[in-house]
Design a protein around this motif. Structure first.
Motif, PDB file in Angstrom:
ATOM      1  N   LEU A  35       0.821  -1.267  -0.039  1.00 19.11           N
ATOM      2  CA  LEU A  35       0.296  -0.025  -0.026  1.00 19.11           C
ATOM      3  C   LEU A  35       0.823   1.397  -0.105  1.00 19.11           C
ATOM      4  O   LEU A  35       0.455   2.167  -0.685  1.00 19.11           O
ATOM      5  CB  LEU A  35      -1.030   0.071   1.144  1.00 19.11           C
ATOM      6  CG  LEU A  35      -2.157  -1.079   0.992  1.00 19.11           C
ATOM      7  CD1 LEU A  35      -2.932  -0.858   2.392  1.00 19.11           C
ATOM      8  CD2 LEU A  35      -2.695  -1.208  -0.052  1.00 19.11           C
ATOM      9  N   PRO A  36       2.000   1.547   0.664  1.00 19.36           N
ATOM     10  CA  PRO A  36       2.833   2.632   0.598  1.00 19.36           C
ATOM     11  C   PRO A  36       3.243   2.983  -0.799  1.00 19.36           C
ATOM     12  O   PRO A  36       3.309   4.264  -0.805  1.00 19.36           O
ATOM     13  CB  PRO A  36       3.972   2.115   1.690  1.00 19.36           C
ATOM     14  CG  PRO A  36       3.504   1.124   2.498  1.00 19.36           C
ATOM     15  CD  PRO A  36       2.464   0.423   1.709  1.00 19.36           C
ATOM     16  N   TYR A  37       3.409   1.963  -1.752  1.00 24.51           N
ATOM     17  CA  TYR A  37       3.769   2.321  -2.981  1.00 24.51           C
ATOM     18  C   TYR A  37       2.790   2.972  -3.842  1.00 24.51           C
ATOM     19  O   TYR A  37       3.142   3.926  -4.688  1.00 24.51           O
ATOM     20  CB  TYR A  37       3.956   0.682  -3.771  1.00 24.51           C
ATOM     21  CG  TYR A  37       4.515   0.999  -4.915  1.00 24.51           C
ATOM     22  CD1 TYR A  37       5.819   1.752  -5.358  1.00 24.51           C
ATOM     23  CD2 TYR A  37       3.766   0.688  -6.080  1.00 24.51           C
ATOM     24  CE1 TYR A  37       6.399   1.730  -6.811  1.00 24.51           C
ATOM     25  CE2 TYR A  37       4.221   0.855  -7.682  1.00 24.51           C
ATOM     26  CZ  TYR A  37       5.419   1.462  -7.692  1.00 24.51           C
ATOM     27  OH  TYR A  37       5.995   1.752  -8.950  1.00 24.51           O
ATOM     28  N   LEU A  38       1.181   2.702  -3.394  1.00 23.14           N
ATOM     29  CA  LEU A  38       0.245   3.606  -3.981  1.00 23.14           C
ATOM     30  C   LEU A  38       0.462   4.987  -3.620  1.00 23.14           C
ATOM     31  O   LEU A  38      -0.638   5.843  -4.219  1.00 23.14           O
ATOM     32  CB  LEU A  38      -1.016   2.845  -3.788  1.00 23.14           C
ATOM     33  CG  LEU A  38      -0.886   1.321  -4.430  1.00 23.14           C
ATOM     34  CD1 LEU A  38      -2.240   0.649  -3.866  1.00 23.14           C
ATOM     35  CD2 LEU A  38      -0.856   1.510  -5.825  1.00 23.14           C
ATOM     36  N   PHE A  39       1.106   5.324  -2.454  1.00 17.41           N
ATOM     37  CA  PHE A  39       1.050   6.512  -2.201  1.00 17.41           C
ATOM     38  C   PHE A  39       2.527   7.356  -2.200  1.00 17.41           C
ATOM     39  O   PHE A  39       2.828   8.434  -1.535  1.00 17.41           O
ATOM     40  CB  PHE A  39       0.687   6.739  -0.404  1.00 17.41           C
ATOM     41  CG  PHE A  39      -0.794   6.412  -0.284  1.00 17.41           C
ATOM     42  CD1 PHE A  39      -1.448   7.366   0.094  1.00 17.41           C
ATOM     43  CD2 PHE A  39      -0.903   5.118  -0.314  1.00 17.41           C
ATOM     44  CE1 PHE A  39      -2.820   7.019   0.481  1.00 17.41           C
ATOM     45  CE2 PHE A  39      -2.486   4.668  -0.069  1.00 17.41           C
ATOM     46  CZ  PHE A  39      -3.085   5.702   0.160  1.00 17.41           C
ATOM     47  N   ARG A  40       3.157   6.971  -3.158  1.00 12.60           N
ATOM     48  CA  ARG A  40       4.437   7.204  -3.370  1.00 12.60           C
ATOM     49  C   ARG A  40       4.644   8.904  -3.857  1.00 12.60           C
ATOM     50  O   ARG A  40       3.741   9.202  -4.551  1.00 12.60           O
ATOM     51  CB  ARG A  40       5.326   6.596  -4.388  1.00 12.60           C
ATOM     52  CG  ARG A  40       4.563   6.392  -5.821  1.00 12.60           C
ATOM     53  CD  ARG A  40       5.351   5.056  -6.609  1.00 12.60           C
ATOM     54  NE  ARG A  40       4.599   4.912  -7.852  1.00 12.60           N
ATOM     55  CZ  ARG A  40       3.515   4.610  -8.289  1.00 12.60           C
ATOM     56  NH1 ARG A  40       2.520   4.198  -7.052  1.00 12.60           N
ATOM     57  NH2 ARG A  40       3.071   4.383  -9.461  1.00 12.60           N
ATOM     58  N   GLU A  41       5.746   9.423  -3.635  1.00  9.53           N
ATOM     59  CA  GLU A  41       6.022  10.848  -4.066  1.00  9.53           C
ATOM     60  C   GLU A  41       6.855  10.645  -5.558  1.00  9.53           C
ATOM     61  O   GLU A  41       7.475   9.512  -5.820  1.00  9.53           O
ATOM     62  CB  GLU A  41       6.949  11.476  -3.112  1.00  9.53           C
ATOM     63  CG  GLU A  41       6.342  11.702  -1.933  1.00  9.53           C
ATOM     64  CD  GLU A  41       7.064  12.549  -0.967  1.00  9.53           C
ATOM     65  OE1 GLU A  41       8.418  12.913  -1.217  1.00  9.53           O
ATOM     66  OE2 GLU A  41       6.837  12.769   0.326  1.00  9.53           O
ATOM     67  N   PHE A  42       6.980  11.846  -6.172  1.00 13.82           N
ATOM     68  CA  PHE A  42       7.510  11.770  -7.731  1.00 13.82           C
ATOM     69  C   PHE A  42       8.929  11.190  -7.569  1.00 13.82           C
ATOM     70  O   PHE A  42       9.276  10.307  -8.389  1.00 13.82           O
ATOM     71  CB  PHE A  42       7.836  13.240  -7.931  1.00 13.82           C
ATOM     72  CG  PHE A  42       8.468  13.257  -9.329  1.00 13.82           C
ATOM     73  CD1 PHE A  42       7.671  13.133 -10.450  1.00 13.82           C
ATOM     74  CD2 PHE A  42       9.729  13.646  -9.562  1.00 13.82           C
ATOM     75  CE1 PHE A  42       8.302  13.012 -11.889  1.00 13.82           C
ATOM     76  CE2 PHE A  42      10.455  13.742 -10.861  1.00 13.82           C
ATOM     77  CZ  PHE A  42       9.671  13.498 -11.986  1.00 13.82           C
ATOM     78  N   LYS A  43       9.801  11.165  -6.453  1.00 18.99           N
ATOM     79  CA  LYS A  43      11.079  10.695  -6.500  1.00 18.99           C
ATOM     80  C   LYS A  43      11.173   9.278  -6.347  1.00 18.99           C
ATOM     81  O   LYS A  43      12.178   8.546  -6.580  1.00 18.99           O
ATOM     82  CB  LYS A  43      12.161  11.256  -5.474  1.00 18.99           C
ATOM     83  CG  LYS A  43      11.446  11.178  -3.913  1.00 18.99           C
ATOM     84  CD  LYS A  43      12.285  11.982  -3.003  1.00 18.99           C
ATOM     85  CE  LYS A  43      11.706  11.791  -1.710  1.00 18.99           C
ATOM     86  NZ  LYS A  43      12.229  12.515  -0.554  1.00 18.99           N
ATOM     87  N   GLU A  44      10.104   8.618  -6.146  1.00 17.07           N
ATOM     88  CA  GLU A  44       9.842   7.362  -5.589  1.00 17.07           C
ATOM     89  C   GLU A  44       9.152   6.385  -7.117  1.00 17.07           C
ATOM     90  O   GLU A  44       9.275   5.221  -6.942  1.00 17.07           O
ATOM     91  CB  GLU A  44       9.061   6.893  -4.597  1.00 17.07           C
ATOM     92  CG  GLU A  44       9.736   7.619  -3.105  1.00 17.07           C
ATOM     93  CD  GLU A  44       8.780   7.747  -1.890  1.00 17.07           C
ATOM     94  OE1 GLU A  44       9.151   6.823  -1.008  1.00 17.07           O
ATOM     95  OE2 GLU A  44       7.660   7.817  -2.268  1.00 17.07           O
ATOM     96  N   CYS A  65      -6.721   6.879 -11.374  1.00 10.30           N
ATOM     97  CA  CYS A  65      -5.866   7.793 -10.518  1.00 10.30           C
ATOM     98  C   CYS A  65      -5.461   7.225  -9.336  1.00 10.30           C
ATOM     99  O   CYS A  65      -4.396   7.692  -8.723  1.00 10.30           O
ATOM    100  CB  CYS A  65      -6.482   9.200 -10.195  1.00 10.30           C
ATOM    101  SG  CYS A  65      -8.022   8.886  -9.221  1.00 10.30           S
ATOM    102  N   GLY A  66      -6.178   6.326  -8.992  1.00 13.15           N
ATOM    103  CA  GLY A  66      -5.702   5.311  -7.612  1.00 13.15           C
ATOM    104  C   GLY A  66      -5.877   6.426  -6.556  1.00 13.15           C
ATOM    105  O   GLY A  66      -6.645   7.077  -6.270  1.00 13.15           O
ATOM    106  N   ALA A  67      -4.842   6.352  -5.561  1.00 21.71           N
ATOM    107  CA  ALA A  67      -4.904   7.261  -4.473  1.00 21.71           C
ATOM    108  C   ALA A  67      -4.249   8.856  -4.849  1.00 21.71           C
ATOM    109  O   ALA A  67      -4.443   9.771  -3.875  1.00 21.71           O
ATOM    110  CB  ALA A  67      -3.651   6.944  -3.498  1.00 21.71           C
ATOM    111  N   GLY A  68      -4.199   9.227  -6.036  1.00 24.45           N
ATOM    112  CA  GLY A  68      -3.999  10.292  -6.740  1.00 24.45           C
ATOM    113  C   GLY A  68      -2.634  10.995  -6.721  1.00 24.45           C
ATOM    114  O   GLY A  68      -2.378  12.327  -6.930  1.00 24.45           O
ATOM    115  N   SER A  69      -1.618  10.243  -6.402  1.00 21.16           N
ATOM    116  CA  SER A  69       0.048  10.615  -6.436  1.00 21.16           C
ATOM    117  C   SER A  69       0.220  11.423  -7.732  1.00 21.16           C
ATOM    118  O   SER A  69       1.035  12.235  -7.421  1.00 21.16           O
ATOM    119  CB  SER A  69       0.647   9.448  -6.301  1.00 21.16           C
ATOM    120  OG  SER A  69       0.433   8.781  -5.109  1.00 21.16           O
ATOM    121  N   HIS A  70      -0.050  10.863  -8.763  1.00 19.61           N
ATOM    122  CA  HIS A  70       0.245  11.689 -10.091  1.00 19.61           C
ATOM    123  C   HIS A  70      -0.433  12.996 -10.147  1.00 19.61           C
ATOM    124  O   HIS A  70       0.097  13.957 -10.760  1.00 19.61           O
ATOM    125  CB  HIS A  70      -0.112  10.832 -11.368  1.00 19.61           C
ATOM    126  CG  HIS A  70       0.497   9.319 -11.454  1.00 19.61           C
ATOM    127  ND1 HIS A  70      -0.144   8.096 -11.547  1.00 19.61           N
ATOM    128  CD2 HIS A  70       2.072   8.970 -11.095  1.00 19.61           C
ATOM    129  CE1 HIS A  70       0.789   7.420 -11.855  1.00 19.61           C
ATOM    130  NE2 HIS A  70       1.964   7.738 -11.226  1.00 19.61           N
TER     131      HIS A  70
END
Length: 233
Positions: A35-44, A65-70
């Motif tokens: 689950l943390p991967y779906l909340f990743r920041e740009f650098k990740e 969009c999933g969790a909306g990170s993009h």
């Protein structure tokens, strides 16, 4: 649909993270989707996703969009983004995280016009089956403003059928090898199986030609994956 994906995202967002999503397909064993991967920041993010976000411009549609990170990253750059997903839970999470325009919607029900349409994390998956590719591409093309673009990624999963001698054990009488049955479970509950499509670049390029789109290979990843840009021919 039980929306187990959305429930998992909501659990993580609201401090109830105790386990990950488990996925599998008809040709692969169970695997954890952290689950943390779906909340990743740009650098990740993988280089393919970073490149797609760098190319995104104008009014943007983030499909699945999933969790909306993009969407969040693009918003922070000052771009106008609309995020859609068929998961009610995912959209709720995206809104909680600060995505300004997020809506529960199937891409085939979208009617606005955009300068960039993003389909990332195997964007061809939503096409479900090879027979549906032209329908989806035609609709996506209809949503583009003049000089608009579609940025989409996928993988050629032919390697999954390779044996130790370098040969392939595909049944040539079966459906296209990228058509998979996808299974998801979370906290002991099973989601209804769904169709999921991995599309090799040559097949995508051919499908684009039939509907009046030019398909350009932008970047290849480290594991048979690629990013393509589609523009009206």
């Amino acid at each position: 649909m039980k929306d187990l994906f959305g429930k998992a995202l909501l659990d993580y967002q609201n401090g109830r993270y105790t386990e990950d999503i488990i996925t599998s397909t008809n040709i692969s064993e169970e695997d954890d989707l952290p689950l943390p991967y779906l909340f990743r920041e740009f650098k990740e993010m993988p280089k393919l996703e970073q490149k797609a976000l760098a190319l995104a411009k104008g009014h943007i549609l983030d499909v699945g969009c999933g969790a909306g990170s993009h969407s969040l990253y693009l918003q922070e750059k000052g771009l106008q983004v609309k995020a859609i997903d068929i998961s009610k839970g995912a959209i709720e999470v995206a809104k909680q995280r600060g995505v300004l325009h997020a809506e529960v919607k199937n891409i085939l029900d979208e009617s606005e016009k955009f300068d960039t349409i993003l389909l990332l994390m195997n964007g061809t998956g939503i096409f479900q089956e090879l027979v549906g590719v032209s329908k989806y591409l035609t609709h996506l093309k209809s949503l583009l403003n003049p000089n608009g673009q579609i940025l989409i990624d996928s993988s050629d999963i032919k390697y999954m059928y390779e044996d130790e001698d370098g040969g392939f054990w595909m049944d040539m009488n079966a459906n296209y090898y990228g058509e998979l049955d996808y299974f998801l479970s979370y906290k002991g509950k099973q989601e209804a199986p769904m169709k999921w499509l991995y599309l090799d670049f040559e097949k995508l390029q051919l499908a684009c030609e039939t509907v009046g789109l030019t398909c350009e290979l932008i970047l290849e990843g480290e594991h048979f994956d690629y990013l393509a840009r589609l523009i009206p021919a």
